[in-house]
Design an enzyme around this catalytic site. Structure first.
Site, PDB file in Angstrom:
ATOM      1  N   SER A 142      35.794  33.015  33.588  1.00  0.00           N
ATOM      2  CA  SER A 142      36.520  32.319  34.645  1.00  0.00           C
ATOM      3  C   SER A 142      37.580  31.401  34.022  1.00  0.00           C
ATOM      4  O   SER A 142      38.487  31.900  33.360  1.00  0.00           O
ATOM      5  CB  SER A 142      35.532  31.547  35.529  1.00  0.00           C
ATOM      6  OG  SER A 142      36.134  31.162  36.737  1.00  0.00           O
TER       7      SER A 142
ATOM      8  N   TYR B 163      33.948  26.341  28.051  1.00  0.00           N
ATOM      9  CA  TYR B 163      34.493  26.431  29.413  1.00  0.00           C
ATOM     10  C   TYR B 163      35.711  25.520  29.552  1.00  0.00           C
ATOM     11  O   TYR B 163      36.812  25.972  29.761  1.00  0.00           O
ATOM     12  CB  TYR B 163      33.420  26.078  30.438  1.00  0.00           C
ATOM     13  CG  TYR B 163      33.893  26.251  31.863  1.00  0.00           C
ATOM     14  CD1 TYR B 163      33.981  27.522  32.425  1.00  0.00           C
ATOM     15  CD2 TYR B 163      34.257  25.162  32.646  1.00  0.00           C
ATOM     16  CE1 TYR B 163      34.430  27.697  33.726  1.00  0.00           C
ATOM     17  CE2 TYR B 163      34.697  25.337  33.951  1.00  0.00           C
ATOM     18  CZ  TYR B 163      34.792  26.601  34.489  1.00  0.00           C
ATOM     19  OH  TYR B 163      35.244  26.770  35.772  1.00  0.00           O
TER      20      TYR B 163
ATOM     21  N   HIS C 271      32.025  37.699  40.785  1.00  0.00           N
ATOM     22  CA  HIS C 271      32.451  36.748  39.762  1.00  0.00           C
ATOM     23  C   HIS C 271      31.381  36.573  38.687  1.00  0.00           C
ATOM     24  O   HIS C 271      31.672  36.208  37.560  1.00  0.00           O
ATOM     25  CB  HIS C 271      32.788  35.405  40.416  1.00  0.00           C
ATOM     26  CG  HIS C 271      33.604  34.510  39.541  1.00  0.00           C
ATOM     27  ND1 HIS C 271      34.829  34.890  39.026  1.00  0.00           N
ATOM     28  CD2 HIS C 271      33.376  33.256  39.075  1.00  0.00           C
ATOM     29  CE1 HIS C 271      35.315  33.897  38.292  1.00  0.00           C
ATOM     30  NE2 HIS C 271      34.457  32.911  38.297  1.00  0.00           N
TER      31      HIS C 271
ATOM     32  N   ASP D 124      35.025  40.690  42.863  1.00  0.00           N
ATOM     33  CA  ASP D 124      35.279  39.298  42.513  1.00  0.00           C
ATOM     34  C   ASP D 124      36.374  38.767  43.429  1.00  0.00           C
ATOM     35  O   ASP D 124      37.553  39.050  43.241  1.00  0.00           O
ATOM     36  CB  ASP D 124      35.700  39.181  41.050  1.00  0.00           C
ATOM     37  CG  ASP D 124      35.782  37.730  40.574  1.00  0.00           C
ATOM     38  OD1 ASP D 124      35.737  36.819  41.435  1.00  0.00           O
ATOM     39  OD2 ASP D 124      35.884  37.501  39.361  1.00  0.00           O
TER      40      ASP D 124
END
Length: 704
Positions: free
Chosen positions: A555, A475, A674, A638
């Site tokens: 993301s 991430y 999302h 989203d």
């Protein structure tokens, strides 16, 4: 579910047939327009700007055309359904949340196994009979309406709960009479970034004005705090706070457990501030009194009140955070829990104690303190993993917490405050053998010499021959830690001889604010270097070669994958950028994207623009380069990272690298957001990702 006993062996001719179709793949002919923006004297073309309009019929037709190509490809993979069935089987076990007490009732959620949404229950005492409070599965035909906040009033008479539809971040509030479990007429709309804080016969919440234009894409500004009194309409709600002069602020209110104090939290991330201001007012007062008057670089969060004083967690002069006692009468601070070498993740109170959770080499440690800050003991956890949930009521005799790791399903434990003893409260019964797998943590060296931790999980007996399908995930942003956690959907990948690697790259919170700062703004390249180095380590140690390596992230992690395959398209065979921030020059133009400016910088600033333009996935796709097989995923609802990011990225990738022998596809889910909006969609998406990975690695997938 039907059990598959026979091995499915894919013949060479069948595999070859599918790969030949990759080379002949025809993508939709996406229209280009003549649109150019000027950023500080630099002309930047944006030929697919029209795809930002999520409401246009033309965009809708493009989505249909892209999905047609993608799903025709996926449907040709013969073991796709077999993967889906196995994921369903291992996912199909009862899943519980830890109970929370409110007066004589214990509330908890449960999913029987494959329910689209978890059901909220309550029972009187731990031995009582559970009864359904709210079943979200009955609220929409496709099971995509989700329960958000559920907050019970202090007297236990009412509960306010939030619902979101189709995966959107927008929420609507309803009030339930808990004696009858029936809704009152109250209904509140346009809630976003909000708690539900009861005080007296009503609660505080935060919302935006009704958006103009697209509700899923329009910029959200002027965050307002209201107080809603039970039994009234939204039009009668009292406006408690707003700041029209600073429209890009988040304004939220929390209330102390005794309801004596309301605390106003103000952040200004639109102006690049990492910290917050903090105010309070006593019950019966109208005006708020500052604790921290101005938004700055430090964070302050209320832990609890001790009488008239406040326990506050802060990172002021303590990058790993500490706990202070603030006296509003004298405006003085007293250190209660000093900063440690390890980052403080959070503090909760229950039964007259403080429970402080720390992160040591990405695994949880929990310590118990009295309210004066005296250390009493460490809570011994079952092993190295992730624990959370400590906290409760002031008169609690025990607390519940959940512990998990990669192959350790979430198990709920009960901690007795007086005896300091832990016992298993609820252990899940799963459809696989956790002992068949193992996890190890290693530390590899990044480009600049930084040591970076990484967890690697696989079946016992793994042979390091370079031919194991390896999925590397990370991430790397927003001060968020990627910690060990169980996912049933990962098991089928591991069962096929797969290796799962989680790299704890810079930008996260694994080693406190220093680790975060080393991967943000002008230092963002460190994040990409760390991820590339993780892939190179896995190859060097013969877990895989580049032909058996897949990169995945969502993301901010989708941005990570997009940036890395631009910089190193030769690193891997497969790339899965999910709901990614792909247009780094315009991300702040949509919904609450401006909130990410402290992390990324902003193209309105000349220095930031140069940095963003240098790695933005959309703007650095190379013409004619052989990109890895890429499956981009996004969803039509989203409204956090709007799908236009992925739309424009996919169109550009297909335009510039469309002659690649590898497929470059986008999978656009409907009525999802999302994250997958229900269990069914989550399982389908995961099966498609695994099928895509195995197919493009030429893996011989076996039956389960």
């Amino acid at each position: 579910m039907k059990t598959l006993h026979k091995k499915l062996l894919l013949s060479t001719s069948l595999m070859l047939g599918i790969h030949l179709s990759n080379a002949q793949m025809q993508y939709p002919n996406t229209k280009k327009i003549d649109h150019v923006d000027d950023y500080h004297g630099v002309k930047v073309a944006d030929p697919y700007r029209w795809l930002e309009d999520d409401r246009s019929a033309e965009t809708g037709e493009w989505v249909k055309a892209e999905n047609k190509v993608t799903f025709e490809y996926l449907e040709k993979i013969p073991y796709r359904n077999m993967l889906k069935e196995r994921i369903e089987k291992v996912f199909n076990y009862p899943k519980y949340s830890a109970p929370s007490r409110k007066n004589e009732w214990f509330y908890f959620s449960k999913n029987d196994g494959l329910q689209n949404q978890s059901v909220l229950y309550r029972q009187k005492g731990l031995d009582g009979t559970p009864e359904v409070v709210l079943d979200p599965n009955k609220l929409s035909p496709d099971g995509t309406t989700r329960l958000g906040a559920f907050s019970v009033s202090k007297d236990g008479k009412y509960a306010v709960y939030y619902l979101s539809k189709g995966g959107s971040d927008w929420q609507e509030a309803y009030i339930m009479d808990l004696s009858t479990k029936q809704n009152l007429p109250d209904h509140i709309e346009w809630i976003k970034v909000s708690g539900a804080a009861w005080q007296g016969n009503g609660f505080y919440y935060s919302r935006y004005p009704k958006p103009e234009g697209s509700a899923l894409a329009a910029k959200n500004e002027n965050h307002q705090v209201f107080y809603h009194k039970v039994g009234t309409s939204q039009e009668q709600d009292e406006l408690v706070y707003e700041n029209k002069e600073n429209p890009q602020r988040f304004n939220t209110i929390s209330v102390s457990d005794d309801e004596k104090f309301a605390f106003l939290n103000i952040s200004d991330r639109g102006k690049g501030k990492e910290g917050n201001a903090l105010y309070f007012r006593k019950l019966g007062q109208k005006e708020f009194t500052p604790i921290i008057a101005e938004v700055g670089d430090f964070q302050y969060s209320i832990v609890d009140n001790i009488g008239e004083n406040f326990l506050i967690e802060t990172n002021e002069k303590a990058q790993n955070s500490k706990v202070e006692l603030y006296n509003p009468a004298t405006k003085t601070w007293k250190n209660i829990i000093p900063e440690k070498p390890e980052p403080l993740q959070g503090v909760g109170t229950a039964g007259g104690k403080m429970f402080a959770t720390y992160l040591k080499d990405v695994t949880t440690r929990v310590y118990v303190y009295d309210l004066s800050g005296k250390l009493e003991n460490e809570v011994k956890l079952p092993g190295l993993g992730t624990a959370g949930g400590f906290g409760g009521e002031a008169d609690d005799k025990f607390v519940f917490y959940t512990f998990t790791s990669f192959t350790f399903p979430p198990t709920i434990y009960r901690y007795d405050i007086a005896t300091k003893q832990t016992s298993v409260f609820r252990k899940p019964e799963v459809q696989f053998n956790p002992d068949a797998f193992e996890t190890k943590q290693i530390f590899y060296t990044s480009k600049d010499g930084t040591k970076v931790p990484m967890f690697i999980t696989y079946k016992k007996g793994l042979v390091l021959n370079g031919k194991n399908p390896t999925l590397l995930y990370a991430y790397g942003g927003f001060n968020i830690s990627s910690q060990p956690a169980f996912s049933a959907t990962l098991i089928p990948f591991l069962e096929q001889g797969g290796v799962y690697a989680l790299a704890n790259i810079r930008g996260g919170a694994e080693y406190g604010e220093k680790w975060h700062e080393a991967g943000m703004k002008l230092k963002k390249q460190n994040v990409y270097d760390d991820f590339i180095a993780a892939g190179e380590y896995l190859i060097a140690q013969k877990y895989c070669t580049k032909d058996f390596l897949a990169l995945r992230g969502g993301s901010n992690g989708g941005l990570l994958v997009g940036a890395v395959i631009n910089q190193r398209p030769d690193l891997c065979k497969v790339a899965i950028p999910q709901v990614g921030v792909m247009d780094m020059l315009r991300y702040h133009k949509f919904t609450i994207g401006w909130n990410w400016s402290p992390e990324y910088g902003n193209s309105d600033d000349a220095t930031d623009f140069k940095n963003l333009y240098g790695y933005s996935p959309l703007h650095n796709i190379k013409e004619g380069v052989e990109y890895p097989a890429t499956l981009i995923t996004t969803a039509d609802h989203d409204d956090r990272v709007v799908p236009a990011h992925s739309f424009k990225y996919a169109a550009t990738l297909q335009e510039k690298a469309g002659k690649s022998k590898n497929p470059l596809l986008i999978r656009i889910d409907v009525n999802s957001g999302h994250g997958a909006s229900n269990t069914k969609k989550n399982i389908e998406l995961t099966a498609d990702i695994y099928a895509f990975i195995f197919e493009n690695m030429g893996i011989e997938v076996k039956g389960f």
